[in-house]
Design a protein around this motif. Sequence first.
Motif, PDB file in Angstrom:
ATOM      1  N   PHE A 150       8.951  -4.049 -10.891  1.00 23.92           N
ATOM      2  CA  PHE A 150       9.805  -3.044 -11.533  1.00 23.92           C
ATOM      3  C   PHE A 150       9.213  -1.646 -11.342  1.00 23.92           C
ATOM      4  O   PHE A 150       9.939  -0.669 -11.100  1.00 23.92           O
ATOM      5  CB  PHE A 150       9.954  -3.367 -13.019  1.00 23.92           C
ATOM      6  CG  PHE A 150      10.961  -2.507 -13.731  1.00 23.92           C
ATOM      7  CD1 PHE A 150      12.281  -2.462 -13.323  1.00 23.92           C
ATOM      8  CD2 PHE A 150      10.587  -1.735 -14.813  1.00 23.92           C
ATOM      9  CE1 PHE A 150      13.219  -1.683 -13.968  1.00 23.92           C
ATOM     10  CE2 PHE A 150      11.505  -0.933 -15.470  1.00 23.92           C
ATOM     11  CZ  PHE A 150      12.823  -0.907 -15.045  1.00 23.92           C
ATOM     12  N   HIS A 151       7.888  -1.564 -11.416  1.00 25.76           N
ATOM     13  CA  HIS A 151       7.210  -0.288 -11.157  1.00 25.76           C
ATOM     14  C   HIS A 151       7.496   0.203  -9.735  1.00 25.76           C
ATOM     15  O   HIS A 151       7.733   1.393  -9.517  1.00 25.76           O
ATOM     16  CB  HIS A 151       5.702  -0.473 -11.361  1.00 25.76           C
ATOM     17  CG  HIS A 151       4.880   0.687 -10.893  1.00 25.76           C
ATOM     18  ND1 HIS A 151       4.496   1.722 -11.724  1.00 25.76           N
ATOM     19  CD2 HIS A 151       4.365   0.990  -9.666  1.00 25.76           C
ATOM     20  CE1 HIS A 151       3.796   2.600 -11.039  1.00 25.76           C
ATOM     21  NE2 HIS A 151       3.699   2.186  -9.780  1.00 25.76           N
ATOM     22  N   ILE A 152       7.491  -0.715  -8.775  1.00 27.19           N
ATOM     23  CA  ILE A 152       7.747  -0.357  -7.371  1.00 27.19           C
ATOM     24  C   ILE A 152       9.161   0.186  -7.206  1.00 27.19           C
ATOM     25  O   ILE A 152       9.395   1.158  -6.482  1.00 27.19           O
ATOM     26  CB  ILE A 152       7.527  -1.582  -6.458  1.00 27.19           C
ATOM     27  CG1 ILE A 152       6.050  -1.952  -6.432  1.00 27.19           C
ATOM     28  CG2 ILE A 152       8.025  -1.305  -5.044  1.00 27.19           C
ATOM     29  CD1 ILE A 152       5.767  -3.275  -5.762  1.00 27.19           C
ATOM     30  N   LEU A 153      10.127  -0.428  -7.889  1.00 30.03           N
ATOM     31  CA  LEU A 153      11.506   0.053  -7.820  1.00 30.03           C
ATOM     32  C   LEU A 153      11.620   1.482  -8.337  1.00 30.03           C
ATOM     33  O   LEU A 153      12.417   2.283  -7.842  1.00 30.03           O
ATOM     34  CB  LEU A 153      12.420  -0.875  -8.625  1.00 30.03           C
ATOM     35  CG  LEU A 153      12.691  -2.260  -8.029  1.00 30.03           C
ATOM     36  CD1 LEU A 153      13.509  -3.105  -9.006  1.00 30.03           C
ATOM     37  CD2 LEU A 153      13.425  -2.140  -6.703  1.00 30.03           C
ATOM     38  N   ILE A 154      10.803   1.804  -9.329  1.00 34.76           N
ATOM     39  CA  ILE A 154      10.880   3.127  -9.925  1.00 34.76           C
ATOM     40  C   ILE A 154      10.159   4.172  -9.081  1.00 34.76           C
ATOM     41  O   ILE A 154      10.681   5.241  -8.792  1.00 34.76           O
ATOM     42  CB  ILE A 154      10.294   3.109 -11.355  1.00 34.76           C
ATOM     43  CG1 ILE A 154      11.162   2.224 -12.257  1.00 34.76           C
ATOM     44  CG2 ILE A 154      10.196   4.518 -11.929  1.00 34.76           C
ATOM     45  CD1 ILE A 154      10.586   2.008 -13.634  1.00 34.76           C
ATOM     46  N   TYR A 155       8.944   3.824  -8.640  1.00 32.87           N
ATOM     47  CA  TYR A 155       8.088   4.831  -8.005  1.00 32.87           C
ATOM     48  C   TYR A 155       8.022   4.731  -6.479  1.00 32.87           C
ATOM     49  O   TYR A 155       7.482   5.627  -5.833  1.00 32.87           O
ATOM     50  CB  TYR A 155       6.669   4.737  -8.575  1.00 32.87           C
ATOM     51  CG  TYR A 155       6.589   5.165 -10.013  1.00 32.87           C
ATOM     52  CD1 TYR A 155       6.546   6.505 -10.360  1.00 32.87           C
ATOM     53  CD2 TYR A 155       6.577   4.214 -11.037  1.00 32.87           C
ATOM     54  CE1 TYR A 155       6.475   6.904 -11.687  1.00 32.87           C
ATOM     55  CE2 TYR A 155       6.505   4.594 -12.371  1.00 32.87           C
ATOM     56  CZ  TYR A 155       6.458   5.938 -12.690  1.00 32.87           C
ATOM     57  OH  TYR A 155       6.394   6.322 -13.997  1.00 32.87           O
ATOM     58  N   ARG A 156       8.529   3.671  -5.900  1.00 33.50           N
ATOM     59  CA  ARG A 156       8.520   3.479  -4.444  1.00 33.50           C
ATOM     60  C   ARG A 156       7.122   3.709  -3.838  1.00 33.50           C
ATOM     61  O   ARG A 156       6.958   4.409  -2.845  1.00 33.50           O
ATOM     62  CB  ARG A 156       9.514   4.429  -3.766  1.00 33.50           C
ATOM     63  CG  ARG A 156      10.960   4.116  -4.060  1.00 33.50           C
ATOM     64  CD  ARG A 156      11.881   4.896  -3.142  1.00 33.50           C
ATOM     65  NE  ARG A 156      11.683   6.333  -3.261  1.00 33.50           N
ATOM     66  CZ  ARG A 156      12.260   7.230  -2.485  1.00 33.50           C
ATOM     67  NH1 ARG A 156      13.050   6.838  -1.500  1.00 33.50           N
ATOM     68  NH2 ARG A 156      12.042   8.515  -2.654  1.00 33.50           N
ATOM     69  N   ASP A 157       6.109   3.107  -4.444  1.00 33.55           N
ATOM     70  CA  ASP A 157       4.742   3.345  -3.986  1.00 33.55           C
ATOM     71  C   ASP A 157       4.095   2.089  -3.389  1.00 33.55           C
ATOM     72  O   ASP A 157       2.876   1.981  -3.337  1.00 33.55           O
ATOM     73  CB  ASP A 157       3.878   3.855  -5.144  1.00 33.55           C
ATOM     74  CG  ASP A 157       3.884   2.897  -6.337  1.00 33.55           C
ATOM     75  OD1 ASP A 157       4.628   1.905  -6.296  1.00 33.55           O
ATOM     76  OD2 ASP A 157       3.154   3.162  -7.306  1.00 33.55           O
ATOM     77  N   PHE A 158       4.913   1.142  -2.929  1.00 35.83           N
ATOM     78  CA  PHE A 158       4.359  -0.089  -2.355  1.00 35.83           C
ATOM     79  C   PHE A 158       4.126   0.082  -0.859  1.00 35.83           C
ATOM     80  O   PHE A 158       4.984   0.572  -0.130  1.00 35.83           O
ATOM     81  CB  PHE A 158       5.309  -1.267  -2.591  1.00 35.83           C
ATOM     82  CG  PHE A 158       4.862  -2.522  -1.901  1.00 35.83           C
ATOM     83  CD1 PHE A 158       3.789  -3.248  -2.373  1.00 35.83           C
ATOM     84  CD2 PHE A 158       5.507  -2.969  -0.747  1.00 35.83           C
ATOM     85  CE1 PHE A 158       3.362  -4.400  -1.737  1.00 35.83           C
ATOM     86  CE2 PHE A 158       5.096  -4.117  -0.100  1.00 35.83           C
ATOM     87  CZ  PHE A 158       4.021  -4.843  -0.596  1.00 35.83           C
TER      88      PHE A 158
END
Length: 471
Positions: A107-115
């Motif tokens: 969910f964090h990745i969806l928000i911040y696109r930092d993967f």
Amino acid sequence: MDELKIKKPQEILSEERPLVELPALLKILLVLVFFLLGISLLIFPSYIVLALFFGVVTAIGILFNPFIGAILFVAAAYLHPIQLMPELKYSNLTTAFGFIIFLVWAFHILIYRDFKVPKSRQIPYFIGFAIIATVSSALRWEESSFYYVDLLKVFILYFLISNLTKTKKQISIIVIVMLILGFLGSILAVYQYTHGLGLKMSGGILRVTGFSDNPNDFGLSLLLLISFSVGLVMKSGKSALKITGALLVCAYLLGILISFSRAVYLGLPVVLIVSVWKFINKGKRFLTVIITLMLFTVVLLFLPQQFWNRINSIVMTGADPSIWSRLDGDIVGLKMMAANPVIGVGIGRWKQEYWPIAYASPLIRTKSSTVPHNLFIEAGAETGITGLILFSLLIFLALRESQQSIRIFEKSKNTLLSVYSQSASISLVGFLISSMFISALHVKFVWIILGFIIALRNIASKIESEDQGIK
């Protein structure tokens, strides 16, 4: 000409905004969740509400800083919470915990696109091994499901460590957490040994388990920390850190001794000697190794007789049933590989496949076996020769990447990260020696080290790129 126009600062900032910003709706949802937690005190016992509260707070912390999830999972690996709650032994609680962390991170990745997929040659072989294990277990799902789901937690742990550990500070945090938890485990083991609590009978000897549920796993967890603490003694410039490192070494050695794990006993001298050899200055290596061996010998002379009996049993293959049962297991495991070379017999299906082969072979003295006592036999039997090759290449590339990181850190004069990389490499070698005599595919500590090596390699690559850019 319009296409060549330089973008205005506000346009750049606009493009760099997160894909999905935290909306007001999410804030309202969080307020509602905490309100419902307060109301739930009227319905549920206070300890359940308290657990839910800490769960929600932890999830929020992981959402904003996913590295917290990696630390929590490392702590769970060393503390082994199921040991404290035996009634949940077969619930796969730690795997569920891992999935929750994984989902919050997603969910964090969806928000911040930092993967970003970590750059490592390990990754393709890890993915291949995971696919083989999945297919092999899916075909025998009724028998393999519990063991496969349990294996997923170490896959998640490996993935979290390798992806979320991105800075020198985070590397140090993981090392510090492991050292502290290992020390606490040693203290608990001494308490168990002196008070007769939490012990397991094996070969007529009561063995401590620490926070784990298995003496071998407990000994392995401490073995992996020896090189880190020796590095602290040898390379630290501060007397307080040297003393701390020395105390940690003593605590870990004591914990390993009272675990009575013969497999760990075999790996311990190698880890100690290689650690001293790698961390001492070249001109003092031979003298320091000789002094270390002399001290080690003196300590052995003062050990009680039960320790000597345990050590002597390593070479008593004809008198100790557990030794020749391991040799029988190796032979049967090779036969399993030969019969199922592509995908193996399935994760956790060793026991079901063992006895038909053992009873059909007159020379096999051990007719039943619950687990394979060799990491590579375990990997080969349960995932086939294909899985064994992929797993072996994964280990080989981890050692190679570790050596590459060491060279980069030494060249850039980054002593701390060089010590961490060298320690991880030595720990992995010690683990491999010990795991030749115990079942270790599900042991979380080796997957921590493998993921840790990837994190170090990525940091080394950044340092190398920066150095080349300066030149």
